[in-house]
Design a protein around this motif. Sequence first.
Motif, PDB file in Angstrom:
ATOM      1  N   GLY A 192      -3.075   0.551  -7.562  1.00 29.23           N
ATOM      2  CA  GLY A 192      -2.606   0.051  -6.268  1.00 29.23           C
ATOM      3  C   GLY A 192      -3.031  -1.388  -6.057  1.00 29.23           C
ATOM      4  O   GLY A 192      -2.260  -2.241  -5.606  1.00 29.23           O
TER       5      GLY A 192
ATOM      6  N   SER B 158      -6.153   6.311  -8.250  1.00 32.88           N
ATOM      7  CA  SER B 158      -4.913   5.786  -7.688  1.00 32.88           C
ATOM      8  C   SER B 158      -5.099   4.416  -7.049  1.00 32.88           C
ATOM      9  O   SER B 158      -4.127   3.677  -6.873  1.00 32.88           O
ATOM     10  CB  SER B 158      -4.345   6.764  -6.656  1.00 32.88           C
TER      11      SER B 158
ATOM     12  N   ILE C 119      -0.557   5.811  -9.790  1.00 32.92           N
ATOM     13  CA  ILE C 119      -0.847   6.014  -8.365  1.00 32.92           C
ATOM     14  C   ILE C 119      -0.485   7.434  -7.960  1.00 32.92           C
ATOM     15  O   ILE C 119      -1.250   8.128  -7.295  1.00 32.92           O
ATOM     16  CB  ILE C 119      -0.048   4.997  -7.515  1.00 32.92           C
TER      17      ILE C 119
ATOM     18  N   TRP D  24      -1.256   6.894   0.406  1.00 31.96           N
ATOM     19  CA  TRP D  24      -2.616   6.370   0.370  1.00 31.96           C
ATOM     20  C   TRP D  24      -3.065   6.004   1.784  1.00 31.96           C
ATOM     21  O   TRP D  24      -4.126   6.414   2.247  1.00 31.96           O
ATOM     22  CB  TRP D  24      -2.638   5.150  -0.546  1.00 31.96           C
TER      23      TRP D  24
ATOM     24  N   VAL E 279      -0.944  -4.866  -5.355  1.00 32.55           N
ATOM     25  CA  VAL E 279      -1.243  -5.783  -4.250  1.00 32.55           C
ATOM     26  C   VAL E 279      -1.451  -7.200  -4.780  1.00 32.55           C
ATOM     27  O   VAL E 279      -0.877  -8.160  -4.264  1.00 32.55           O
ATOM     28  CB  VAL E 279      -2.488  -5.314  -3.469  1.00 32.55           C
TER      29      VAL E 279
ATOM     30  N   VAL F 199       0.851  -1.181   0.000  1.00 36.30           N
ATOM     31  CA  VAL F 199       0.000   0.000   0.000  1.00 36.30           C
ATOM     32  C   VAL F 199       0.893   1.239   0.000  1.00 36.30           C
ATOM     33  O   VAL F 199       1.760   1.378   0.844  1.00 36.30           O
ATOM     34  CB  VAL F 199      -0.916   0.006   1.239  1.00 36.30           C
ATOM     35  N   PRO F 200       0.690   2.135  -0.969  1.00 36.47           N
ATOM     36  CA  PRO F 200       1.532   3.334  -0.997  1.00 36.47           C
ATOM     37  C   PRO F 200       1.355   4.155   0.286  1.00 36.47           C
ATOM     38  O   PRO F 200       0.248   4.281   0.809  1.00 36.47           O
ATOM     39  CB  PRO F 200       1.001   4.105  -2.200  1.00 36.47           C
ATOM     40  N   THR F 201       2.463   4.703   0.750  1.00 32.75           N
ATOM     41  CA  THR F 201       2.460   5.437   2.013  1.00 32.75           C
ATOM     42  C   THR F 201       1.427   6.554   2.041  1.00 32.75           C
ATOM     43  O   THR F 201       0.684   6.711   3.005  1.00 32.75           O
ATOM     44  CB  THR F 201       3.853   6.030   2.254  1.00 32.75           C
TER      45      THR F 201
ATOM     46  N   ILE G 110      -7.687  11.406  -4.499  1.00 30.36           N
ATOM     47  CA  ILE G 110      -8.103  10.282  -3.660  1.00 30.36           C
ATOM     48  C   ILE G 110      -9.424  10.552  -2.944  1.00 30.36           C
ATOM     49  O   ILE G 110     -10.209   9.642  -2.733  1.00 30.36           O
ATOM     50  CB  ILE G 110      -6.982   9.896  -2.671  1.00 30.36           C
TER      51      ILE G 110
ATOM     52  N   ARG H 240       7.941  -2.020  -3.594  1.00 26.31           N
ATOM     53  CA  ARG H 240       8.463  -0.680  -3.340  1.00 26.31           C
ATOM     54  C   ARG H 240       9.075  -0.082  -4.612  1.00 26.31           C
ATOM     55  O   ARG H 240       8.912   1.095  -4.906  1.00 26.31           O
ATOM     56  CB  ARG H 240       9.495  -0.801  -2.217  1.00 26.31           C
TER      57      ARG H 240
ATOM     58  N   ILE I  64       6.473   1.269  -6.976  1.00 27.64           N
ATOM     59  CA  ILE I  64       5.929   2.545  -6.512  1.00 27.64           C
ATOM     60  C   ILE I  64       6.972   3.654  -6.665  1.00 27.64           C
ATOM     61  O   ILE I  64       6.668   4.762  -7.100  1.00 27.64           O
ATOM     62  CB  ILE I  64       5.465   2.427  -5.044  1.00 27.64           C
TER      63      ILE I  64
END
Lengths: 305, 279, 507
Positions: free
Chosen positions: B252, B248, B234, A145, B256, A141-143, B241, B208, B211
Amino acid sequence: MARFLTARLLHSALVIVGVSFLVFALVHLGGDPAVVLMPLEATPEEVEAFRVDNGFDKPFLVQFEHFAVKAVHGDFGTSLRHQRPAMEVVLEALPATARLGGLALLMSVLFAVPLGVLAAVKRGTWIDSLTNVLGLLGQSVPTFWLGLVLMMLFGVHWRLLPVSGAGGLKHLIMPGITLAAYSGALIMRLLRSSMLEVLTKDFLRTARSKGLPERTVLYKHALRNAAIPVVTIIALRIGPMLGGALITEEVFAYPGMGRLAMNAISNRDVPVIQAFVFVIGIAIVLSNLIVDLAYVALDPRIRYS
Amino acid sequence: MFRKLIRNAGALLSLIVLMTVVLAGLFAPLVSPHNPTDQQAARRLMPPAWAEHGSQEYPLGTDQLGRDILSRMIYGARISLLVGVAAVLVSGVVGVALGLISGYYGRWLDSLIMRLADIQLGVPTLILALAVVAVLGPGLRNVILVLGLTGWVTYGRLVRGEVLSIRQSEYVTSARALGSTDGHIIWRHVLPNIMPSIIVVATFEFARMIINEASLSFLGLGVTPPTPTWGGMIADGRTYIYNAWWVSTMPGIAIVLTVLAANVFGDWVRDVLDPQLRR
Amino acid sequence: MKTRRGLQFVALVLAMILLAACSKTATPKSSGKPKVLTVGYGAEPGNMLPYGSGGEASVRANMFDSLVRRDRDLKLAPSLATSWETSQDGKTWTFHLRKNVKFHNGEPFNAQAVKWTFDTQTMGKTSVVKTQFTDVTEVKVVDDYTVQFVTKNQFPLLLNYLSSSFFAMPPKYYQEVGGDPGFDKKPIGTGPFKFVEWVKNERIVMEANPDYFLGRPKLDKVIFRPIPETATRLAELLSGGVDVIMQVPPEHVGTIKNSPNARVEMRNSVRVVFIGLRTDQKPFDDVRVRRAVNLAINKDELMKSVLAGQGYLTPGPLSPLVWGYDSSIKGYGYDVQQAKQLLADAGYPDGFSVTLETPVGRYLKDKEVSEWVAGELAKIGIKVTVKTFEWGQYLEKYRNHKYDTMYVLGWGGTAYDADFVFSNLFESSNFRSYYKVAEVDKKIAEARNLVDANKRLALYKELQEKIVSDAPWIFLYGQIDAWGLANRVNWSPGLTEYAWLWDADVK
């Protein structure tokens, strides 16, 4: 041991010098402070004058020497943007950063260690699956977010916590969780994996056969043997938690060093960048030293020759 | 092995997910419903099909320029998977190798490599990235270079810590006494023991890296807009958001799912390969 | 046993966190006496020195005053000077100062303070505004409440620059605290609010100046909080944590409008966003190509969609907020057929490939605007590669005359005069200009040193016509700034783009 420590301190000093030099060089390659700091409407003559005033027109090595000589005496120069001593600017942000980073580290360890052990012991049960899902979310999960969703729920919707800023412990909870998520998940999964390794080892059977209670076997013998990778990772996270918590700090408008460093880099504020790198460098060197000592405590067979 | 795979439904499912993502990326022009860069003001920020005002035409909704999110995700898989896998491989191989040398041989090599790691940790990624942009210019290769350079330390320190302990273990000392070569010992005794930790870190780093690619691209280092990547989608959707969560969140979810699949599949492979853990 | 104690410790810490979280959470905004207004803005100033780099106008404007100020409609109004006049030859400006004005520390404001501030601060070594005043040869103290600015030639912009870039500082205090470092710790001005404290990167606090010359502000206290993330500013406004937020992006406007406790106010900004073209090289050396790209962009749709209404049409290089703007100027419409025809006439029937360089996050939706423009140009066969840059590296290109073919730039400033645009962006001797036309240079230089307003207006009209016709830019739009205000706030922002809170109040 004394010789190890002496050598280590010497090497650490070299590391700090190395980082300083490297960063100085990289910033130099990445752009000119005068170009960024002068207003858009400044004339080329003004930009040049600024450059000369601050010595940016000198050859790179001369600039570094000038910086290094002063830095040895504890003078990191005056911030170009803040017009104050650069080290003062950085140290001002250190307490807030240490509070948030410390809490986040504590939270991630408190969360990860029990769950990691439990997941390994109860391998294949619903507990294991649950920790698996938590770990998965923590890693992907992006920080921002996570931060913004927490903020919407606890700050705006339920009004339980202040949305952003710094103040009391209340201000630290959401940024703490946000910052801890990734590290916590990593530590938990890593611990589970190394516990699984350890649990198959013979010495545990020996310990059990001696009639030691299961909890002692798990936490004293097994955890101790599985702890090395976890301790490594915890130490590795200290640097990023102090200096690289940029996204968390931006999302929660928290006055930490990550934001400060980011601003300094965007503004090519070389003195502040150098002071920041110095402080972070010391934290990294120290934490890795402590880890090397911790290894010996965890596994007395380890020796540094 | 294949029969075992079928018996393990989770592993099979995860393999299907991974294959789907890879194949979709590979054959993006064939499978994506729209052109990923086709912008249209009239259909900005349309929600996913199942939500109110959604449309079957754009199953996962549209973004701030009215582009189809599903198509962008399919195309985005190409660069994101490439960056993720390549960066993890580069940093993993370099880090594991240096960590093994450092931990196994010790002495000055250990000091040298670990202090280099300290220096690497001390240099802010942003500064490194800006310098790389300025000197080497933009490009996917340079993104992978920066991500790889900053990523190796984690593997290096992790491996070295474990090797320090394993080096002194009974089976290594006895193997040494029996005259095994260093290479043999490392390959047969050390590496298998540290593999589980490496795999855990690698899956974490994979997510990571995908992202983080976006933040490097923002600096002009990597992918240029409007080329889609998951990380970029994202990041672009960040400010939306609160009023258009899907922009975004959809990419995401893709991350996941991919990471989940990789985890499950990785676990399964390890279980099959590592007889120690089978009970 | 040990582990149980460990678990107890864990439980204790968690309980503490929870307790801390829940206690005092329901504290309502105190309806008591002090009236406090909190402003959330993007970034705080680097220091409190009014002439230093990185000053933030909102903070400065509430603590310092100039001789003349811009009112909410951008008209020049008296401030520390109550009236002024120009001599016959247009080279001497006399200002009559307001009497009985005191700095926050009690030091009197007078002609000597003006002269000292101008000579040592405005024109000081570290001042970033001194080039605005290079035409000023001397500041003379006539008596305690009269000063004269003498200029080397006619200098019509003196008032403009004084209003935006002169801030009276107390000479005695400045020397007592040891210059810049001391002044930075506790800045002293004449403004409506007095400095209280600055917690770096967290808040700047000011309190009402009861002796302010226009009368005491209605607020007791003002807090400025730097909140870099726009979504966080929104969340703070919605939760009541801050009362005013600046720089609201289009995607948050609707959310604020739907909230029962807050409202949105839009203000046209003087900042014009355009795409510069390298007119000195192929393919944009051909005016037909430049006109073609102007015609290929549906600006109405761009403003409606990407900017969600936060843009207004600027047919030429000037914003209507700028003195010298001519409303008769006709810009380029949207005509893909004609654009294609022009390209074909210029010898590019199949288009060509170019790059468009853009900063990210510097201007409202800059990256999205660039992507959009690239998409529009693709429709007439021009293949545009969008390259994003970190701001510092973008500036490197800007200052070194190194843009590739097309570049995004915004131009605003606080001069509100056509000269600030023409001199900086179209004069061929200037490093920013890739456009070199002798006739344009001559007119710009002529208009710069004319006090006669009508003659200047005529020159600027000709210049605008010429620039639009030559199309060295793709003319896009002027930005509209959105402000979010809690309903308890009784104030509305002016056109000045900063928050001057003297007349603000809260319920």
